[in-house]
Scaffold this motif. Structure first.
Motif, PDB file in Angstrom:
ATOM      1  N   GLU A  62      18.782 -31.880  61.578  1.00  0.00           N
ATOM      2  CA  GLU A  62      18.221 -32.913  60.698  1.00  0.00           C
ATOM      3  C   GLU A  62      19.309 -33.891  60.255  1.00  0.00           C
ATOM      4  OE1 GLU A  62      15.208 -33.574  59.964  1.00  0.00           O
ATOM      5  OE2 GLU A  62      14.190 -31.754  60.613  1.00  0.00           O
ATOM      6  N   PRO A  63      19.055 -35.179  60.398  1.00  0.00           N
ATOM      7  CA  PRO A  63      20.043 -36.154  59.936  1.00  0.00           C
ATOM      8  C   PRO A  63      20.172 -36.175  58.408  1.00  0.00           C
ATOM      9  CG  PRO A  63      18.085 -37.262  60.794  1.00  0.00           C
ATOM     10  CD  PRO A  63      17.922 -35.792  61.049  1.00  0.00           C
ATOM     11  N   ASP A  64      19.080 -35.915  57.697  1.00  0.00           N
ATOM     12  CA  ASP A  64      19.102 -35.852  56.232  1.00  0.00           C
ATOM     13  C   ASP A  64      18.435 -34.557  55.827  1.00  0.00           C
ATOM     14  OD1 ASP A  64      19.139 -36.269  53.505  1.00  0.00           O
ATOM     15  OD2 ASP A  64      17.454 -37.667  53.525  1.00  0.00           O
ATOM     16  N   GLU A  65      19.207 -33.662  55.242  1.00  0.00           N
ATOM     17  CA  GLU A  65      18.661 -32.332  54.944  1.00  0.00           C
ATOM     18  C   GLU A  65      18.065 -32.228  53.549  1.00  0.00           C
ATOM     19  OE1 GLU A  65      22.308 -29.642  53.426  1.00  0.00           O
ATOM     20  OE2 GLU A  65      22.332 -30.092  55.557  1.00  0.00           O
ATOM     21  N   SER A  66      18.118 -33.263  52.760  1.00  0.00           N
ATOM     22  CA  SER A  66      17.654 -33.144  51.373  1.00  0.00           C
ATOM     23  C   SER A  66      16.145 -32.897  51.276  1.00  0.00           C
ATOM     24  CB  SER A  66      18.052 -34.368  50.551  1.00  0.00           C
ATOM     25  OG  SER A  66      17.451 -35.527  51.076  1.00  0.00           O
ATOM     26  N   TYR A  67      15.348 -33.611  52.048  1.00  0.00           N
ATOM     27  CA  TYR A  67      13.891 -33.426  51.972  1.00  0.00           C
ATOM     28  C   TYR A  67      13.467 -32.055  52.522  1.00  0.00           C
ATOM     29  CZ  TYR A  67       8.898 -34.380  52.236  1.00  0.00           C
ATOM     30  OH  TYR A  67       7.532 -34.312  52.092  1.00  0.00           O
ATOM     31  N   PRO A  68      13.945 -31.652  53.701  1.00  0.00           N
ATOM     32  CA  PRO A  68      13.588 -30.302  54.169  1.00  0.00           C
ATOM     33  C   PRO A  68      14.031 -29.210  53.192  1.00  0.00           C
ATOM     34  CG  PRO A  68      14.468 -31.564  55.980  1.00  0.00           C
ATOM     35  CD  PRO A  68      14.672 -32.387  54.732  1.00  0.00           C
ATOM     36  N   ARG A  69      15.173 -29.391  52.550  1.00  0.00           N
ATOM     37  CA  ARG A  69      15.648 -28.396  51.584  1.00  0.00           C
ATOM     38  C   ARG A  69      14.704 -28.329  50.375  1.00  0.00           C
ATOM     39  NH1 ARG A  69      19.940 -25.648  51.415  1.00  0.00           N
ATOM     40  NH2 ARG A  69      21.077 -26.931  52.907  1.00  0.00           N
ATOM     41  N   ARG A  70      14.215 -29.471  49.918  1.00  0.00           N
ATOM     42  CA  ARG A  70      13.261 -29.474  48.804  1.00  0.00           C
ATOM     43  C   ARG A  70      11.977 -28.750  49.188  1.00  0.00           C
ATOM     44  NH1 ARG A  70      14.567 -35.095  47.972  1.00  0.00           N
ATOM     45  NH2 ARG A  70      12.513 -35.614  48.805  1.00  0.00           N
ATOM     46  N   LEU A  71      11.516 -28.957  50.424  1.00  0.00           N
ATOM     47  CA  LEU A  71      10.299 -28.285  50.883  1.00  0.00           C
ATOM     48  C   LEU A  71      10.494 -26.768  50.950  1.00  0.00           C
ATOM     49  CD1 LEU A  71       9.299 -30.765  53.705  1.00  0.00           C
ATOM     50  CD2 LEU A  71       8.067 -30.392  51.555  1.00  0.00           C
ATOM     51  N   PHE A  72      11.628 -26.337  51.487  1.00  0.00           N
ATOM     52  CA  PHE A  72      11.943 -24.911  51.557  1.00  0.00           C
ATOM     53  C   PHE A  72      11.983 -24.322  50.147  1.00  0.00           C
ATOM     54  CE2 PHE A  72      14.802 -21.285  51.608  1.00  0.00           C
ATOM     55  CZ  PHE A  72      14.413 -20.581  52.739  1.00  0.00           C
ATOM     56  N   ASP A  73      12.677 -24.998  49.243  1.00  0.00           N
ATOM     57  CA  ASP A  73      12.793 -24.513  47.863  1.00  0.00           C
ATOM     58  C   ASP A  73      11.435 -24.467  47.178  1.00  0.00           C
ATOM     59  OD1 ASP A  73      15.512 -24.291  48.265  1.00  0.00           O
ATOM     60  OD2 ASP A  73      16.006 -26.132  47.165  1.00  0.00           O
TER      61      ASP A  73
END
Length: 65
Positions: free
Chosen positions: A41-52
Motif C-alpha cells: 500500500e502506498p498509504d497505509e493510514s486508511y487500511p490501518r484505520r479499517l483494521f483497527d
C-alpha cells in the motif's frame, strides 16, 4: 488500495476474535496478513484505520453506568 475495505476490516475483526479465544496462531495469521498487505500500500493510514476499527468492533461491549 490493493485490497477491499472489507478485507482490512475483517482481518482486524478476526484477529481480535482469535485473541479473545486465546487462539494465538490464528491471531498471528491475521496480523501477518495485514502486515504483508500493508507492504503493497502506498498509504497505509486508511487500511490501518479499517483494521483497527474491525479490531475494536470485535471487543465485548462494556456496560455503561
Amino acid at each position: 488500495m490493493n485490497h477491499t475495505e472489507h478485507a482490512y476490516f475483517e482481518a482486524g475483526y478476526k484477529c481480535a476474535r482469535a485473541r479473545l479465544r486465546s487462539d494465538d496462531k490464528t491471531a498471528q495469521h491475521w496480523q501477518g496478513w495485514f502486515s504483508a498487505a500493508l507492504e503493497t500500500e502506498p498509504d497505509e493510514s486508511y487500511p490501518r484505520r479499517l483494521f483497527d476499527q474491525g479490531y475494536r468492533e470485535a471487543q465485548p461491549r462494556r456496560a455503561t453506568a
